[in-house]
Design a protein around this motif. Structure first.
Motif, PDB file in Angstrom:
ATOM      1  N   LEU A 152       0.808  -1.237  -0.162  1.00  0.00           N
ATOM      2  CA  LEU A 152      -0.275  -0.247  -0.808  1.00  0.00           C
ATOM      3  C   LEU A 152       0.999   0.894  -0.139  1.00  0.00           C
ATOM      4  O   LEU A 152       2.242   1.408   0.788  1.00  0.00           O
ATOM      5  CB  LEU A 152      -1.005  -0.025   1.016  1.00  0.00           C
ATOM      6  N   ILE A 153       0.832   1.696  -1.155  1.00  0.00           N
ATOM      7  CA  ILE A 153       1.658   3.635  -0.628  1.00  0.00           C
ATOM      8  C   ILE A 153       0.289   4.716  -0.985  1.00  0.00           C
ATOM      9  O   ILE A 153      -0.279   4.796  -2.210  1.00  0.00           O
ATOM     10  CB  ILE A 153       1.876   3.885  -2.536  1.00  0.00           C
ATOM     11  N   ILE A 154       0.968   5.322   0.045  1.00  0.00           N
ATOM     12  CA  ILE A 154      -0.174   6.217   0.440  1.00  0.00           C
ATOM     13  C   ILE A 154       0.433   7.432   0.511  1.00  0.00           C
ATOM     14  O   ILE A 154       1.634   7.608   1.583  1.00  0.00           O
ATOM     15  CB  ILE A 154      -0.828   5.833   1.610  1.00  0.00           C
ATOM     16  N   GLU A 155       0.372   9.240   0.135  1.00  0.00           N
ATOM     17  CA  GLU A 155       1.179  10.096   0.524  1.00  0.00           C
ATOM     18  C   GLU A 155       0.978  10.787   1.716  1.00  0.00           C
ATOM     19  O   GLU A 155       1.858  11.235   2.857  1.00  0.00           O
ATOM     20  CB  GLU A 155       0.989  10.518  -0.363  1.00  0.00           C
ATOM     21  N   ALA A 156      -0.688  10.614   2.224  1.00  0.00           N
ATOM     22  CA  ALA A 156      -0.973  11.259   3.341  1.00  0.00           C
ATOM     23  C   ALA A 156      -1.197  10.412   4.567  1.00  0.00           C
ATOM     24  O   ALA A 156      -2.557   9.435   3.749  1.00  0.00           O
ATOM     25  CB  ALA A 156      -2.200  12.474   3.430  1.00  0.00           C
ATOM     26  N   MET A 157      -1.185  10.512   5.605  1.00  0.00           N
ATOM     27  CA  MET A 157      -1.658   9.457   6.528  1.00  0.00           C
ATOM     28  C   MET A 157      -2.144   9.749   7.757  1.00  0.00           C
ATOM     29  O   MET A 157      -1.898   9.620   8.701  1.00  0.00           O
ATOM     30  CB  MET A 157      -0.405   8.486   7.172  1.00  0.00           C
ATOM     31  N   SER A 158      -3.307  10.302   7.737  1.00  0.00           N
ATOM     32  CA  SER A 158      -3.853  11.675   8.525  1.00  0.00           C
ATOM     33  C   SER A 158      -5.134  11.652   8.145  1.00  0.00           C
ATOM     34  O   SER A 158      -5.732  11.252   6.862  1.00  0.00           O
ATOM     35  CB  SER A 158      -3.579  13.160   8.415  1.00  0.00           C
ATOM     36  N   GLY A 159      -6.232  11.574   9.168  1.00  0.00           N
ATOM     37  CA  GLY A 159      -7.547  11.787   9.244  1.00  0.00           C
ATOM     38  C   GLY A 159      -7.967  10.512   8.962  1.00  0.00           C
ATOM     39  O   GLY A 159      -7.589   8.846   8.578  1.00  0.00           O
ATOM     40  N   GLY A 160      -8.793  10.690   7.831  1.00  0.00           N
ATOM     41  CA  GLY A 160      -9.969   8.968   7.078  1.00  0.00           C
ATOM     42  C   GLY A 160      -8.969   8.584   6.022  1.00  0.00           C
ATOM     43  O   GLY A 160      -8.811   7.114   6.161  1.00  0.00           O
ATOM     44  N   ALA A 161      -7.887   8.889   5.159  1.00  0.00           N
ATOM     45  CA  ALA A 161      -7.037   8.330   4.205  1.00  0.00           C
ATOM     46  C   ALA A 161      -6.008   7.279   6.276  1.00  0.00           C
ATOM     47  O   ALA A 161      -6.256   5.736   5.391  1.00  0.00           O
ATOM     48  CB  ALA A 161      -6.172   9.267   4.104  1.00  0.00           C
TER      49      ALA A 161
ATOM     50  N   ILE B  45       1.500  -7.563   4.809  1.00  0.00           N
ATOM     51  CA  ILE B  45       1.236  -6.178   4.011  1.00  0.00           C
ATOM     52  C   ILE B  45       2.481  -5.513   4.512  1.00  0.00           C
ATOM     53  O   ILE B  45       3.264  -5.655   5.471  1.00  0.00           O
ATOM     54  CB  ILE B  45       0.358  -6.479   5.006  1.00  0.00           C
ATOM     55  N   TYR B  46       2.783  -4.593   3.422  1.00  0.00           N
ATOM     56  CA  TYR B  46       4.226  -3.266   3.512  1.00  0.00           C
ATOM     57  C   TYR B  46       2.755  -2.202   2.955  1.00  0.00           C
ATOM     58  O   TYR B  46       2.339  -2.560   1.806  1.00  0.00           O
ATOM     59  CB  TYR B  46       4.715  -3.471   2.379  1.00  0.00           C
ATOM     60  N   VAL B  47       3.632  -1.052   4.102  1.00  0.00           N
ATOM     61  CA  VAL B  47       2.797   0.521   3.310  1.00  0.00           C
ATOM     62  C   VAL B  47       3.933   1.016   3.590  1.00  0.00           C
ATOM     63  O   VAL B  47       5.188   1.196   4.676  1.00  0.00           O
ATOM     64  CB  VAL B  47       2.038   0.919   5.363  1.00  0.00           C
ATOM     65  N   ILE B  48       4.376   1.850   2.669  1.00  0.00           N
ATOM     66  CA  ILE B  48       5.037   3.099   2.225  1.00  0.00           C
ATOM     67  C   ILE B  48       4.479   4.602   2.275  1.00  0.00           C
ATOM     68  O   ILE B  48       3.100   4.190   1.931  1.00  0.00           O
ATOM     69  CB  ILE B  48       4.961   3.173   0.964  1.00  0.00           C
ATOM     70  N   TYR B  49       4.792   4.958   3.004  1.00  0.00           N
ATOM     71  CA  TYR B  49       4.140   6.097   3.535  1.00  0.00           C
ATOM     72  C   TYR B  49       5.018   7.994   4.076  1.00  0.00           C
ATOM     73  O   TYR B  49       5.937   7.395   4.030  1.00  0.00           O
ATOM     74  CB  TYR B  49       3.049   6.258   4.953  1.00  0.00           C
ATOM     75  N   SER B  50       4.419   9.306   3.476  1.00  0.00           N
ATOM     76  CA  SER B  50       4.889  10.007   3.613  1.00  0.00           C
ATOM     77  C   SER B  50       5.117  10.205   5.060  1.00  0.00           C
ATOM     78  O   SER B  50       3.532  10.503   5.917  1.00  0.00           O
ATOM     79  CB  SER B  50       4.351  10.792   2.774  1.00  0.00           C
TER      80      SER B  50
ATOM     81  N   ARG C 100       3.433  14.118   6.200  1.00  0.00           N
ATOM     82  CA  ARG C 100       1.490  14.222   7.120  1.00  0.00           C
ATOM     83  C   ARG C 100       1.213  13.446   7.607  1.00  0.00           C
ATOM     84  O   ARG C 100       0.295  12.826   7.329  1.00  0.00           O
ATOM     85  CB  ARG C 100       0.942  14.850   5.244  1.00  0.00           C
ATOM     86  N   THR C 101       1.714  13.006   7.945  1.00  0.00           N
ATOM     87  CA  THR C 101       1.274  11.950   9.005  1.00  0.00           C
ATOM     88  C   THR C 101       0.721  11.817  10.568  1.00  0.00           C
ATOM     89  O   THR C 101       1.286  12.538  11.280  1.00  0.00           O
ATOM     90  CB  THR C 101       2.544  10.414   9.269  1.00  0.00           C
ATOM     91  N   ASN C 102      -0.047  11.445  11.147  1.00  0.00           N
ATOM     92  CA  ASN C 102      -1.166  12.086  11.951  1.00  0.00           C
ATOM     93  C   ASN C 102      -0.673  10.902  13.399  1.00  0.00           C
ATOM     94  O   ASN C 102       0.082   9.468  13.213  1.00  0.00           O
ATOM     95  CB  ASN C 102      -2.320  11.349  12.059  1.00  0.00           C
ATOM     96  N   PRO C 103       0.531  11.864  14.315  1.00  0.00           N
ATOM     97  CA  PRO C 103       1.121  10.827  15.213  1.00  0.00           C
ATOM     98  C   PRO C 103       0.540   9.706  15.544  1.00  0.00           C
ATOM     99  O   PRO C 103       1.776   8.182  15.367  1.00  0.00           O
ATOM    100  CB  PRO C 103       1.988  11.382  15.873  1.00  0.00           C
ATOM    101  N   VAL C 104      -1.049   9.201  15.628  1.00  0.00           N
ATOM    102  CA  VAL C 104      -1.398   8.049  16.171  1.00  0.00           C
ATOM    103  C   VAL C 104      -1.302   7.437  15.103  1.00  0.00           C
ATOM    104  O   VAL C 104      -1.083   5.561  16.135  1.00  0.00           O
ATOM    105  CB  VAL C 104      -2.763   9.068  15.967  1.00  0.00           C
TER     106      VAL C 104
END
Length: 50
Positions: free
Chosen positions: A7-16, A34-39, A42-46
């Motif tokens: 899963l590649i996602i630019e923003a890991m905040s809120g709904g995403a 499962i592997y996740v690549i994210y920036s 823009r990531t919520n510390p949660v």
């Protein structure tokens, strides 16, 4: 043999971030690697510890 899921996602905040978390938690761990690549800009510390 497990399927690999990337899963590649630019923003890991809120709904995403919640969507990725829900997707990962509902996929059968015995069937997927499962592997996740994210920036981290823009990531919520949660989501850092999940």
């Amino acid at each position: 043999m497990k399927q690999k899921l990337l899963l590649i996602i630019e923003a890991m905040s809120g709904g995403a971030g919640r969507h990725v978390q829900d997707l990962i938690s509902h996929l059968p761990q015995e069937k997927f690697d499962i592997y996740v690549i994210y920036s981290n800009h823009r990531t919520n510390p949660v989501f850092w510890k999940k």
